[in-house]
Design a protein around this motif. Structure first.
Motif, mmCIF file in Angstrom:
data_model
loop_
_atom_site.group_PDB
_atom_site.id
_atom_site.type_symbol
_atom_site.label_atom_id
_atom_site.label_comp_id
_atom_site.label_asym_id
_atom_site.label_seq_id
_atom_site.Cartn_x
_atom_site.Cartn_y
_atom_site.Cartn_z
ATOM 1 N N VAL A 94 77.732 28.818 39.482
ATOM 2 C CA VAL A 94 78.922 28.536 38.925
ATOM 3 C C VAL A 94 78.795 28.839 37.439
ATOM 4 O O VAL A 94 79.825 29.296 36.669
ATOM 5 C CB VAL A 94 79.108 27.012 39.104
ATOM 6 N N ALA A 95 77.789 28.235 36.593
ATOM 7 C CA ALA A 95 78.016 27.938 34.985
ATOM 8 C C ALA A 95 77.499 29.291 34.450
ATOM 9 O O ALA A 95 78.129 29.544 33.250
ATOM 10 C CB ALA A 95 76.968 26.914 34.931
ATOM 11 N N LEU A 96 76.629 30.133 34.733
ATOM 12 C CA LEU A 96 76.142 31.319 34.153
ATOM 13 C C LEU A 96 77.331 32.173 34.136
ATOM 14 O O LEU A 96 77.750 32.719 32.978
ATOM 15 C CB LEU A 96 75.005 31.905 34.759
ATOM 16 N N PRO A 97 77.871 32.795 35.046
ATOM 17 C CA PRO A 97 79.309 33.698 34.989
ATOM 18 C C PRO A 97 80.347 33.267 34.193
ATOM 19 O O PRO A 97 80.776 33.596 33.251
ATOM 20 C CB PRO A 97 79.689 34.172 36.254
ATOM 21 N N ILE A 98 80.456 31.766 34.581
ATOM 22 C CA ILE A 98 81.683 30.998 33.854
ATOM 23 C C ILE A 98 81.569 31.104 32.414
ATOM 24 O O ILE A 98 82.319 31.071 31.682
ATOM 25 C CB ILE A 98 82.118 29.828 34.624
ATOM 26 N N GLY A 99 80.303 30.604 32.090
ATOM 27 C CA GLY A 99 79.976 30.263 30.755
ATOM 28 C C GLY A 99 79.897 31.514 29.796
ATOM 29 O O GLY A 99 80.389 31.684 28.709
ATOM 30 N N LEU A 100 79.255 32.592 30.621
ATOM 31 C CA LEU A 100 79.389 33.783 29.675
ATOM 32 C C LEU A 100 80.720 34.274 29.589
ATOM 33 O O LEU A 100 80.965 34.682 28.549
ATOM 34 C CB LEU A 100 78.371 34.929 30.667
ATOM 35 N N LEU A 101 81.510 34.568 30.407
ATOM 36 C CA LEU A 101 82.896 34.979 30.373
ATOM 37 C C LEU A 101 83.627 34.182 29.361
ATOM 38 O O LEU A 101 84.394 34.600 28.582
ATOM 39 C CB LEU A 101 83.907 34.772 31.829
ATOM 40 N N THR A 200 85.257 47.562 26.825
ATOM 41 C CA THR A 200 84.233 48.098 26.840
ATOM 42 C C THR A 200 83.321 47.646 25.402
ATOM 43 O O THR A 200 82.108 47.573 25.439
ATOM 44 C CB THR A 200 84.523 49.730 26.372
ATOM 45 N N VAL A 201 83.747 47.273 24.309
ATOM 46 C CA VAL A 201 83.274 46.606 23.267
ATOM 47 C C VAL A 201 82.572 45.440 23.839
ATOM 48 O O VAL A 201 81.354 45.190 23.463
ATOM 49 C CB VAL A 201 84.115 46.353 22.060
ATOM 50 N N SER A 202 83.292 44.624 24.448
ATOM 51 C CA SER A 202 82.571 43.321 24.776
ATOM 52 C C SER A 202 81.368 43.753 25.732
ATOM 53 O O SER A 202 80.389 42.909 25.415
ATOM 54 C CB SER A 202 83.605 42.522 25.616
ATOM 55 N N THR A 203 81.560 44.240 26.762
ATOM 56 C CA THR A 203 80.729 44.382 27.764
ATOM 57 C C THR A 203 79.615 45.286 27.448
ATOM 58 O O THR A 203 78.440 45.304 27.948
ATOM 59 C CB THR A 203 81.205 45.045 29.153
ATOM 60 N N SER A 204 79.803 46.385 26.630
ATOM 61 C CA SER A 204 78.889 47.411 26.309
ATOM 62 C C SER A 204 78.032 46.930 24.966
ATOM 63 O O SER A 204 77.047 47.969 24.398
ATOM 64 C CB SER A 204 79.480 48.680 26.314
ATOM 65 N N VAL A 205 78.649 46.531 24.218
ATOM 66 C CA VAL A 205 78.240 46.283 22.596
ATOM 67 C C VAL A 205 77.725 45.031 22.383
ATOM 68 O O VAL A 205 76.816 44.568 22.201
ATOM 69 C CB VAL A 205 79.351 46.717 21.612
ATOM 70 N N VAL A 206 78.743 43.975 22.592
ATOM 71 C CA VAL A 206 78.436 42.582 22.266
ATOM 72 C C VAL A 206 77.519 41.996 23.110
ATOM 73 O O VAL A 206 76.528 41.549 22.621
ATOM 74 C CB VAL A 206 80.089 41.758 22.249
ATOM 75 N N VAL A 207 77.753 42.084 24.351
ATOM 76 C CA VAL A 207 76.773 41.555 25.411
ATOM 77 C C VAL A 207 75.341 41.892 25.181
ATOM 78 O O VAL A 207 74.403 41.278 24.831
ATOM 79 C CB VAL A 207 77.438 41.390 26.850
ATOM 80 N N PRO A 208 75.344 43.337 25.082
ATOM 81 C CA PRO A 208 73.862 43.799 24.949
ATOM 82 C C PRO A 208 73.439 43.348 23.740
ATOM 83 O O PRO A 208 72.230 42.826 23.690
ATOM 84 C CB PRO A 208 73.972 45.194 24.868
ATOM 85 N N LYS B 18 92.406 47.641 32.717
ATOM 86 C CA LYS B 18 91.200 46.935 32.949
ATOM 87 C C LYS B 18 90.930 45.996 31.638
ATOM 88 O O LYS B 18 90.335 44.997 32.050
ATOM 89 C CB LYS B 18 90.193 48.141 32.799
ATOM 90 N N ASP B 19 91.311 46.437 30.544
ATOM 91 C CA ASP B 19 91.132 45.567 29.482
ATOM 92 C C ASP B 19 91.807 44.036 29.569
ATOM 93 O O ASP B 19 91.615 43.184 29.388
ATOM 94 C CB ASP B 19 91.593 46.543 28.336
ATOM 95 N N ILE B 20 93.265 44.323 29.912
ATOM 96 C CA ILE B 20 93.969 43.301 30.298
ATOM 97 C C ILE B 20 93.434 42.454 31.341
ATOM 98 O O ILE B 20 93.351 41.128 31.007
ATOM 99 C CB ILE B 20 95.468 43.920 30.412
ATOM 100 N N ALA B 21 92.983 43.004 32.207
ATOM 101 C CA ALA B 21 92.648 42.184 33.631
ATOM 102 C C ALA B 21 91.269 41.481 32.898
ATOM 103 O O ALA B 21 91.181 40.381 33.410
ATOM 104 C CB ALA B 21 92.181 43.017 34.441
ATOM 105 N N PHE B 22 90.481 42.337 32.353
ATOM 106 C CA PHE B 22 89.230 41.543 31.790
ATOM 107 C C PHE B 22 89.607 40.292 30.791
ATOM 108 O O PHE B 22 89.056 39.194 31.018
ATOM 109 C CB PHE B 22 88.430 42.357 31.026
ATOM 110 N N GLU B 23 90.618 40.455 29.843
ATOM 111 C CA GLU B 23 91.121 39.344 29.048
ATOM 112 C C GLU B 23 91.549 38.089 29.845
ATOM 113 O O GLU B 23 91.178 37.099 29.592
ATOM 114 C CB GLU B 23 92.095 39.744 28.148
ATOM 115 N N TYR B 24 92.378 38.362 31.035
ATOM 116 C CA TYR B 24 92.621 37.374 31.938
ATOM 117 C C TYR B 24 91.485 36.651 32.821
ATOM 118 O O TYR B 24 91.449 35.482 32.816
ATOM 119 C CB TYR B 24 93.914 37.827 32.767
#
Lengths: 311, 293, 322
Positions: A94-101, A200-208, B18-24
């Protein structure tokens, strides 16, 4: 640490002595925390040693049956460890995916105003007393789950782990967000410049780039789930049973007992300091302490590394 | 950003969707826990209606739901809070002052700092064992007594108090200290007349928030042998202690509906209201003094 | 300049705040001191969870009349109460759903604690099943024994062929409980062990919850916990060879609910009776045990003769320590 040295004055009036006394008093306050740790370790060790004089550590760590008061008595900690593991895995799911998002939203998407509302609201999740979470799980969550899973026990691992998961979301989100905010904007801008979307920025840059901070938050949150007591005592029951991997649904729908719940059960009826059951309390406590302390240290170590990366 | 829609290619459309879906998705995740808690809180508030009344607040517990009350636990919690505040405030501030103002940049200091951070992560049930082994067994202050409960929970929240006091002290600008030294003040005089008064609101806020954590603690109370139910208020430092979370735990085992969806809900709401008042005091103090610094 | 004034004002209000906080804490402490003046007016009770509801009701009424007395009740099970609290001298009173054992008497004697026994009610130890377990209404003592002895039956169909091919889910009191001791003695018998693969708890209400939650569950506890929840779980009638008898206050009183109707006890340390508060509380407790207060929580009150007996015993014990 942050101050300059006091000026050197020739006239004294016993000032130097007073200053030394004051310093000593403050020093004692600070050292008290070290004494607390020593106190915890000594308390746990002294009764654990007495316990292991009667029950071999091998038997304790590998035994598959826990019945500290019933004849025949068994002190195998494995059912309790697996019970704790079940709760921890459920809470993590529950917490890891939700917390990360959540952390991604707060750090990358949210406006300042949204952040100023959402962050305190998330902190409330961590501020509600755990005994109240236990009540929620027992009285509201389990009956709701029973409409989906009719075979669910009154006390079950599922509702307890869901509620523990909710409880530890803020631990994951706040530490992960700190790590994400520490990622320099130049990295983001470089990516945007290449035409990347925010996703892309969030998942490929910020998270890594903040992965060590995220890992540190995960470990800390799991450590919290392992040490969580009241919610699991109230909602998950008191049936020490070794996890039966052939029946994965049953693992979550049945009653279990965690290490912490076993401690509460023992502690509630025995404060003599004499019986073997009393001593076993400290052996379980020591196991719990070692696990959580090690996880906290690892988390701290990883966190200190990411701090060095960007500062 | 690559969000210009004038003549977007299908690739851009997809990535934008995809971007909007991800934001939501991330927004949904953020709201999930908050909404879940809000729903649960509204359930308990509805259940408490009709049960949370003057009679409930002023009566001792009773096996009949309509006669049951939370008075001893409410008073017990307040006594406990006062005791914990008296213990943790001076000790916490003392430790923070040492670490911020005196401590050399040595290994010992680093060790103390790391140790405090780690203590904050020790499960509360382990602190309960410390209280049981140290205060109940070794010092013989009696099982489940006010004093033992106060000491045990004080040790539990001390790291939180120290850390927040340190932050408050850090926020005092160095120039103020320099000015004080320039006037010929000693280190202690500087701390007493400049650093502490300046950081007091921050320290108070942190301490009160920590007390909010303390008031909800149950596991340590159980471990030190706090009785299942206490009738009457603590009438001495060695009197048996009851506290609201402990009473809620006791009631959680009463399966009849009138307890589950009535008395217990009223108890939960009472605890939450007290907790909320404590936290609002902290926030009030912070807002009152925040503007000036 | 203006910054300077605002700073001074805040300095003032801070002093004001400190003064207010000081006044508040002094007032608080004075209040504490007044209550603390009644120090040691304490009665500490531990023991049986079966007797707990009686003690809870009595203590609640007593505190309403004597608000400065601090009465505490811990649910530890009869045995847990004797060996961990009462005999080591940590409590004044121990509730028990069975008579004190010889070993416990010895332990008490070693610590200079002299237990005085009082009967405070009669219980019909009740076996319960889930409301939807429509196949079972009555069981013989031997069938119960099959269910609860170590190495006994596993499934309902092991007892009677027509019952379901489903495993029991068993809930019962922990070994520190007097209910466990009594059940073990009267149903399981001395030759066999009580099984230990069941959910054990000192909290009888947990058993109600557990049994309510599963169709194939069975549990046992004091009648009070059944009478509190008659619509959520079903009591099984017991056949002691002379037909099925339902547990109830009447059958327990008449003695026809055999072999599970049993007396409930409270033990008072003679040494504690030297304390006026304890004395006063015990007298109150014994008098209340003869009233409807006991039947309201689900047990049979003691008769007037038993009350008189109790009071004589109390007076004799009090004389001894004075």
């Amino acid at each position: 640490m942050s101050s300059a040295n006091a000026p050197d004055l020739t006239r004294d009036d016993g000032r130097t002595r007073r200053e030394a006394v004051v310093r000593l008093v403050f020093f004692v306050c600070a050292v008290l925390s070290v004494l607390t740790t020593i106190g915890i370790v000594l308390t746990l060790l002294s009764d654990s040693v007495a316990f292991f004089a009667e029950v071999s550590p091998v038997q304790f760590l590998t035994g598959t049956s826990w019945s500290p008061a019933n004849d025949p008595v068994n002190f195998g900690v494995l059912p309790l460890v697996t019970g704790t593991l079940v709760i921890t895995i459920g809470a993590a799911a529950v917490a890891l995916p939700i917390g990360l998002l959540t952390a991604i939203y707060l750090s990358e998407y949210a406006s300042d105003r949204a952040r100023s509302v959402l962050k305190p609201a998330l902190e409330v999740l961590a501020g509600v007393p755990t005994v109240i979470y236990g009540y929620f799980a027992l009285v509201y969550v389990t009956p709701a789950l029973a409409t989906i899973f009719p075979t669910i026990d009154t006390f079950n691992a599922l509702s307890a782990s869901l509620i523990v998961g909710i409880m530890i979301i803020p631990m994951v989100s706040s530490i992960s967000e700190d790590a994400m905010s520490a990622v320099p904007d130049s990295l983001r801008n470089a990516s945007y410049g290449l035409g990347a979307t925010k996703f892309t920025v969030s998942t490929s840059v910020v998270v890594p780039a903040s992965v060590s901070g995220i890992a540190s938050s995960f470990i800390l949150a799991l450590s919290r789930a392992i040490g969580e007591t009241m919610a699991v005592t109230i909602a998950a029951g008191n049936t020490p049973r070794l996890v039966d991997l052939t029946d994965p649904a049953g693992v979550f729908l049945n009653s279990i007992q965690t290490m912490t719940a076993a401690m509460v059960q023992l502690g509630a009826s025995d404060v003599t300091g004499q019986s073997i059951a009393y001593k076993s309390l400290f052996a379980v406590g020591l196991t719990l302490f070692v696990i959580t302390f090690a996880m906290n240290l690892v988390s701290e170590w990883i966190a200190s590394r990411y701090r060095e990366e960007y500062r | 950003m690559a969000t210009d829609t004038r003549d977007s290619t299908s690739f851009e459309r997809v990535s934008r969707a995809k971007d909007i879906a991800f934001e939501y998705l991330t927004l949904g995740a953020t709201l999930l826990g908050i909404v879940a808690l809000a729903v649960l809180l509204s359930y308990v508030a509805v259940d408490a209606v009709g049960w949370l009344n003057w009679q409930f607040l002023t009566s001792p517990p009773h096996p009949m739901p309509e006669k049951a009350g939370i008075f001893p636990a409410l008073v017990g919690s307040i006594f406990l809070m006062l005791l914990i505040a008296l213990i943790t405030f001076p000790l916490g501030v003392g430790a923070a002052v040492y670490l911020e103002e005196y401590a050399p940049d040595s290994r010992l200091t680093k060790f103390i700092q790391l140790n405090i951070a780690n203590l904050a992560g020790v499960p509360s049930v382990v602190y309960g064992l410390l209280g049981l082994g140290l205060f109940v067994q070794l010092v013989s202050l009696g099982y489940g007594s006010l004093l033992v409960a106060g000491f045990t929970i004080s040790l539990l929240i001390l790291p939180i108090v120290i850390i927040s006091a340190q932050e408050a002290i850090q926020s005092v600008p160095d120039s103020m200290r320099q000015a004080s030294y320039g006037m010929g003040a000693t280190k202690w005089q500087t701390i007493k007349n400049v650093v502490l008064p300046e950081s007091l609101p921050g320290i108070l806020t942190g301490t009160i928030l920590a007390l909010g954590r303390a008031i909800g603690e149950t596991a340590p109370l159980i471990m030190i042998g706090a009785p299942t139910t206490v009738f009457g208020v603590p009438n001495g430092p060695l009197a048996k202690i009851s506290a609201m979370p402990m009473q809620i735990y006791t009631w959680a085992e009463y399966p009849d509906k009138a307890f589950q969806h009535g008395v217990l809900a009223a108890g939960v709401v009472t605890l939450l209201v007290v907790l909320l008042s404590i936290n609002s005091i902290a926030i009030l103090i912070r807002n009152r003094y925040q503007t000036q610094s | 300049m203006s910054e300077d004034t605002s700073r001074r004002r805040s300095e003032f209000s801070r002093r004001g705040f400190l003064a207010a906080a000081g006044v508040a804490s002094v007032t608080g402490l004075t209040g504490c001191a007044r209550v603390f003046g009644s120090e040691n007016r304490q009665v500490n009770i531990a023991g049986s969870s079966t007797v707990f509801p009686i003690a809870e009701a009595v203590a609640s009424d007593y505190t309403q009349k004597n608000p400065t007395v601090n009465v505490s009740v811990s649910k530890t099970g009869s045995g847990g109460g004797f060996s961990n609290f009462f005999c080591p001298g940590m409590t004044d009173i121990n509730n028990a759903s069975r008579p004190i054992a010889d070993a416990e008497r010895e332990q008490c004697a070693d610590n200079g604690v002299d237990p005085v026994e009082f009967v405070v009610g009669t219980d019909a130890l009740t076996v319960v099943v889930n409301d939807e377990a429509n196949w079972v209404d009555c069981m013989t003592v031997d069938e119960l024994r099959q269910v609860w002895m170590a190495g006994g039956a596993k499934q309902w169909s092991d007892i009677r062929d027509e019952w379901p091919d489903e495993e029991f889910e068993l809930f019962g009191p922990a070994t520190v409980s007097g209910t466990f001791d009594y059940f073990r003695e009267t149903i399981v018998g001395e030759e066999e062990n009580h099984r230990n693969d069941y959910s054990a708890t000192e909290k009888d209400r947990t058993i109600v919850r557990g049994v309510r939650g599963s169709q194939y569950a069975m549990g046992y506890f004091g009648f009070a916990y059944y009478s509190e929840n008659p619509e959520t779980v079903k009591a099984v009638a017991i056949d002691d060879g002379s037909g099925c008898v339902e547990p109830s206050l009447e059958t327990a009183k008449k003695g026809t609910y055999r072999p599970l109707s049993r007396p409930l006890f409270t033990y008072v340390s003679k040494q504690s009776l030297a304390d006026e508060t304890v004395r006063d509380f015990v007298r109150f407790y014994l008098e209340k045990a003869a009233t409807d207060l006991v039947s309201e929580v689900g047990y049979v009150p003691i008769t007037d003769e038993t009350l008189e007996e109790n009071l004589n015993k109390l007076d004799a014990a009090v004389e001894d320590v004075q």
